[in-house]
Design a protein around this motif. Sequence first.
Motif, mmCIF file in Angstrom:
data_model
loop_
_atom_site.group_PDB
_atom_site.id
_atom_site.type_symbol
_atom_site.label_atom_id
_atom_site.label_comp_id
_atom_site.label_asym_id
_atom_site.label_seq_id
_atom_site.Cartn_x
_atom_site.Cartn_y
_atom_site.Cartn_z
ATOM 1 N N GLU A 1 0.834 -1.202 0.000
ATOM 2 C CA GLU A 1 0.000 0.000 0.000
ATOM 3 C C GLU A 1 0.869 1.253 0.000
ATOM 4 O O GLU A 1 0.565 2.237 -0.688
ATOM 5 C CB GLU A 1 -0.932 -0.014 1.210
ATOM 6 N N ALA A 2 1.966 1.242 0.767
ATOM 7 C CA ALA A 2 2.879 2.387 0.780
ATOM 8 C C ALA A 2 3.487 2.616 -0.601
ATOM 9 O O ALA A 2 3.632 3.758 -1.051
ATOM 10 C CB ALA A 2 3.974 2.173 1.828
ATOM 11 N N LEU A 3 3.850 1.534 -1.291
ATOM 12 C CA LEU A 3 4.392 1.650 -2.648
ATOM 13 C C LEU A 3 3.373 2.272 -3.593
ATOM 14 O O LEU A 3 3.736 3.033 -4.506
ATOM 15 C CB LEU A 3 4.807 0.281 -3.177
ATOM 16 N N SER A 4 2.114 1.953 -3.389
ATOM 17 C CA SER A 4 1.066 2.502 -4.263
ATOM 18 C C SER A 4 0.794 3.974 -3.968
ATOM 19 O O SER A 4 0.337 4.716 -4.835
ATOM 20 C CB SER A 4 -0.225 1.692 -4.112
ATOM 21 N N MET A 5 1.071 4.413 -2.748
ATOM 22 C CA MET A 5 0.816 5.798 -2.350
ATOM 23 C C MET A 5 1.947 6.749 -2.735
ATOM 24 O O MET A 5 1.718 7.934 -2.945
ATOM 25 C CB MET A 5 0.623 5.872 -0.826
ATOM 26 N N ALA B 1 -4.391 0.298 -7.401
ATOM 27 C CA ALA B 1 -3.920 0.495 -8.772
ATOM 28 C C ALA B 1 -2.668 1.360 -8.824
ATOM 29 O O ALA B 1 -1.889 1.290 -9.783
ATOM 30 C CB ALA B 1 -5.019 1.133 -9.613
ATOM 31 N N GLY B 2 -2.429 2.142 -7.762
ATOM 32 C CA GLY B 2 -1.249 3.000 -7.721
ATOM 33 C C GLY B 2 0.067 2.246 -7.765
ATOM 34 O O GLY B 2 1.122 2.854 -8.010
ATOM 35 N N LEU B 3 0.035 0.931 -7.547
ATOM 36 C CA LEU B 3 1.262 0.134 -7.649
ATOM 37 C C LEU B 3 1.910 0.261 -9.025
ATOM 38 O O LEU B 3 3.128 0.115 -9.159
ATOM 39 C CB LEU B 3 0.967 -1.343 -7.364
ATOM 40 N N LYS B 4 1.091 0.536 -10.030
ATOM 41 C CA LYS B 4 1.632 0.633 -11.394
ATOM 42 C C LYS B 4 2.591 1.806 -11.557
ATOM 43 O O LYS B 4 3.364 1.864 -12.525
ATOM 44 C CB LYS B 4 0.496 0.746 -12.410
ATOM 45 N N ARG C 1 1.267 -13.237 -7.902
ATOM 46 C CA ARG C 1 1.235 -12.975 -9.345
ATOM 47 C C ARG C 1 0.373 -11.763 -9.668
ATOM 48 O O ARG C 1 0.666 -11.011 -10.601
ATOM 49 C CB ARG C 1 0.738 -14.219 -10.073
ATOM 50 N N LEU C 2 -0.690 -11.572 -8.903
ATOM 51 C CA LEU C 2 -1.547 -10.409 -9.097
ATOM 52 C C LEU C 2 -0.782 -9.123 -8.788
ATOM 53 O O LEU C 2 -0.850 -8.145 -9.539
ATOM 54 C CB LEU C 2 -2.779 -10.537 -8.202
ATOM 55 N N ILE C 3 -0.053 -9.106 -7.665
ATOM 56 C CA ILE C 3 0.756 -7.938 -7.309
ATOM 57 C C ILE C 3 1.823 -7.690 -8.370
ATOM 58 O O ILE C 3 2.055 -6.552 -8.803
ATOM 59 C CB ILE C 3 1.393 -8.131 -5.917
ATOM 60 N N ASP C 4 2.462 -8.761 -8.830
ATOM 61 C CA ASP C 4 3.504 -8.650 -9.846
ATOM 62 C C ASP C 4 2.963 -8.028 -11.129
ATOM 63 O O ASP C 4 3.637 -7.218 -11.771
ATOM 64 C CB ASP C 4 4.085 -10.033 -10.123
ATOM 65 N N ALA C 5 1.729 -8.402 -11.486
ATOM 66 C CA ALA C 5 1.137 -7.885 -12.729
ATOM 67 C C ALA C 5 0.915 -6.375 -12.672
ATOM 68 O O ALA C 5 0.881 -5.707 -13.711
ATOM 69 C CB ALA C 5 -0.188 -8.592 -13.001
ATOM 70 N N LEU C 6 0.808 -5.820 -11.460
ATOM 71 C CA LEU C 6 0.591 -4.382 -11.312
ATOM 72 C C LEU C 6 1.892 -3.584 -11.303
ATOM 73 O O LEU C 6 1.893 -2.392 -11.603
ATOM 74 C CB LEU C 6 -0.172 -4.100 -10.010
ATOM 75 N N LEU C 7 2.987 -4.239 -10.943
ATOM 76 C CA LEU C 7 4.252 -3.525 -10.745
ATOM 77 C C LEU C 7 5.059 -3.419 -12.036
ATOM 78 O O LEU C 7 5.194 -4.407 -12.770
ATOM 79 C CB LEU C 7 5.097 -4.238 -9.695
ATOM 80 N N PRO C 8 5.630 -2.257 -12.320
ATOM 81 C CA PRO C 8 6.483 -2.124 -13.507
ATOM 82 C C PRO C 8 7.768 -2.941 -13.419
ATOM 83 O O PRO C 8 8.273 -3.409 -14.421
ATOM 84 C CB PRO C 8 6.807 -0.619 -13.552
#
Length: 263
Positions: A97-101, A186-189, A212-219
């Motif tokens: 969550e911190a990474l997404s913020m 979605a901010g993880l992207k 895998r879901l988290i990985d799919a959001l991360l660049p």
Amino acid sequence: MAEERMKAVVSGPPDGPVVMLVHGGGLSWWNFRDEAALLDKRFRVALPILDGHAGSGAAFTSIEGCARRLLELIDETYGGSVLLLGGVSLGAQVVAEALSMREDICRYAIIESALAIPSRLTQALVDPAVASSHGLMRRLWFARLQARALNIKPALFEEYYRDTCAISKNDLAAFLKANASYAPSAGLKNSRADVRIVVGAREPERVLRSARLIDALLPNGRVEVKPGLRHGEYALGRPDEYVKELLAQVDGHAPSGRKEVTP
């Protein structure tokens, strides 16, 4: 009166690059005690205490609330960013969550055993489970059973028992529900961090799908499946391996790119 900032146990040189590691639900800073002892000759190691846990001084509100308070701690103490931010289970959800913020909160991150697929059934079972088990948490025999189920090694049992007994029924129910209902933002992207997403091969399938879901959001993320390991066991049971691979990550020797790694 202003709210007290999130507490943390800190070691290492005051001017060292900062490694911040966030414990799992029901545990505390000592989740990463062994890693800190291996890292704090080179790094400033900060081990925050999540809200609602023993010694935190604050009630648990939400994963998002914990992430905001973690960012405030980093802003007020470490100039707005750290070298590496890691977390396990509930702590991994807070880190995600911190990474997404904040896209530039850290250069590197480790997300271990993070659920990211909400379960209504699990949420519904939390209140009756807490009602029936909270009083038992002070019984040594029950605490030993729980410690085994959570992969707490014997050397950490005293801390586990002491701090578990200090968690209120309301806080326990609140963070268990939050853990079961978390979905990544979605901010993880937008995150710029190099992120290792670690899951044990013996964890439930839902945890692997979450990785895998988290990985799919991360660049810039990659899933690492650890053979033979159960939930949270990488941080709790393999400190030497954890630190070796953390150092490889920050020193540029870890594999990069979007792929799944099974050592």
